[in-house]
Enzyme design. Structure first.
Site, PDB file in Angstrom:
ATOM      1  N   HIS A   1       0.833  -1.215   0.000  1.00 27.81           N
ATOM      2  CA  HIS A   1       0.000   0.000   0.000  1.00 27.81           C
ATOM      3  C   HIS A   1       0.855   1.247   0.000  1.00 27.81           C
ATOM      4  CE1 HIS A   1      -3.573  -2.477   1.740  1.00 27.81           C
ATOM      5  NE2 HIS A   1      -3.369  -2.704   0.451  1.00 27.81           N
TER       6      HIS A   1
ATOM      7  N   GLY B   1      -2.624  -9.157  12.419  1.00 26.29           N
ATOM      8  CA  GLY B   1      -3.185  -7.825  12.682  1.00 26.29           C
ATOM      9  C   GLY B   1      -3.892  -7.168  11.522  1.00 26.29           C
TER      10      GLY B   1
ATOM     11  N   CYS C   1       5.392  11.740  -8.597  1.00 27.28           N
ATOM     12  CA  CYS C   1       4.786  12.748  -9.462  1.00 27.28           C
ATOM     13  C   CYS C   1       3.300  12.477  -9.675  1.00 27.28           C
ATOM     14  CB  CYS C   1       5.494  12.756 -10.827  1.00 27.28           C
ATOM     15  SG  CYS C   1       4.842  14.014 -11.936  1.00 27.28           S
TER      16      CYS C   1
END
Ligand code: APR
Length: 278
Positions: A126, A211, A134
């Protein structure tokens, strides 16, 4: 549901890598709020936005300064946090297993790398909140957000001209965007190691999930691939989530209810011992 010895014996008989898949829960004990905890919202004017509303290209296009303010605020929390015993246990397992190890993390906080996990074996699917790229995609390069930002950004959550100057693409000078995967964007290999994660799932000797509620599709896909192979799979979490059902239905699955800090140091030492000895 299997017991740990049975799972480790099965993992030992497979030549594939030990694959870890971590979510926000592994950083909870470092003081970083989990994504879906109640503390997640962000106020813009008189409106509270949930992370799922802020973390989108559409919102960034509409109000880039507000999205940058949210990310710089969260970046500050991540930079002030320290890796915990669970992050260090993950690093220790990689040191023992070397190339027979892959870490897939949903976390953008960078704590695994700061604990010593190595960049090539850490798939930050992620992104990483300390980097930008950019917004016009003139290059695929990643740039660390300059420390000067901390000097100019008014912690009052507004982005001023001086701060905005530090958040430009160094290659073309147009606006940069946080290097984080947004909810209205897709995984890819170059930035998020998409194919590499699926390849790791296809050959994993064991998958250890830590988790996570399992709300995003690549982690779920990784878990499903391993579960469908009937390969050894362990889930560590203080409460049941989607992954609990995956391990419950797997003859070589195990759900360890509790925190990452409670379980990982002992568990990963056992995995290291089982897989490192010929
Ligand atoms: N140890 C282990 N797990 C914990 C701990 C702890 N000390 N504290 C909380 N947890 C668990 C919670 O029970 C919950 O199941 O961590 C999980 C965190 O779930 P989420 O907040 O949904 O975070 P995560 O699953 O990582 O979110 C995945 O979704 O929003 C996107 O990109 C974002 O990376 C994020 C992804």
């Amino acid at each position: 549901m299997a017991d740990l010895d049975e799972i480790l014996r099965a993992a030992k008989s497979n030549s594939g890598p030990a694959v870890l898949l971590t979510g926000a829960g592994i950083s909870a004990e470092s003081g970083i709020p989990t994504f879906r905890g109640e503390e997640g919202y962000w106020r813009v004017g008189s409106k509270n936005y949930q992370p799922t509303e802020m973390a989108t290209w559409a919102t960034f296009s509409r109000m880039p300064d507000e999205v940058w303010a949210w990310y710089l605020y969260r970046r500050g929390i991540c930079r002030a946090a320290a890796p915990n015993a669970a992050h260090r246990a993950v690093r220790a397992l990689e040191e023992t297993l070397e190339d027979r190890f892959v870490l897939i993390t949903q976390n953008v906080d960078g704590l695994h790398l700061r604990a010593g996990s190595t960049e090539p074996r850490t798939y930050q699917i992620h992104g990483n909140i300390d980097f930008m790229r950019c917004a016009d995609e003139c290059t695929e390069a990643l740039y660390r957000i300059p420390d000067e930002v901390d000097a100019t950004w008014d912690k009052g959550r507004k982005i001023d001209v001086a701060t905005r100057e530090h958040l430009l693409c160094p290659a073309c000078g147009t606006r940069a965007r946080p290097h984080v995967l947004w909810f209205d964007e897709s995984y890819d290999e170059i930035h998020f190691r998409f194919e590499s994660s699926l390849a790791a799932a296809a050959e994993a000797a064991i998958l250890i999930v830590v988790g996570t509620t399992g709300q995003t599709n690549l982690p779920l896909h990784v878990g499903s691939m391993v579960a469908e192979r009937g390969a050894p799979m362990i889930f560590v979490n203080p409460e049941p989530t989607t992954f609990t059902r995956m391990v419950d239905d797997n003859p070589l699955g195990l759900f360890l209810e509790g925190t990452a800090g409670d379980h990982l140091p002992g568990l990963l030492a056992s995995v290291a011992e089982a897989l490192a000895t010929p």
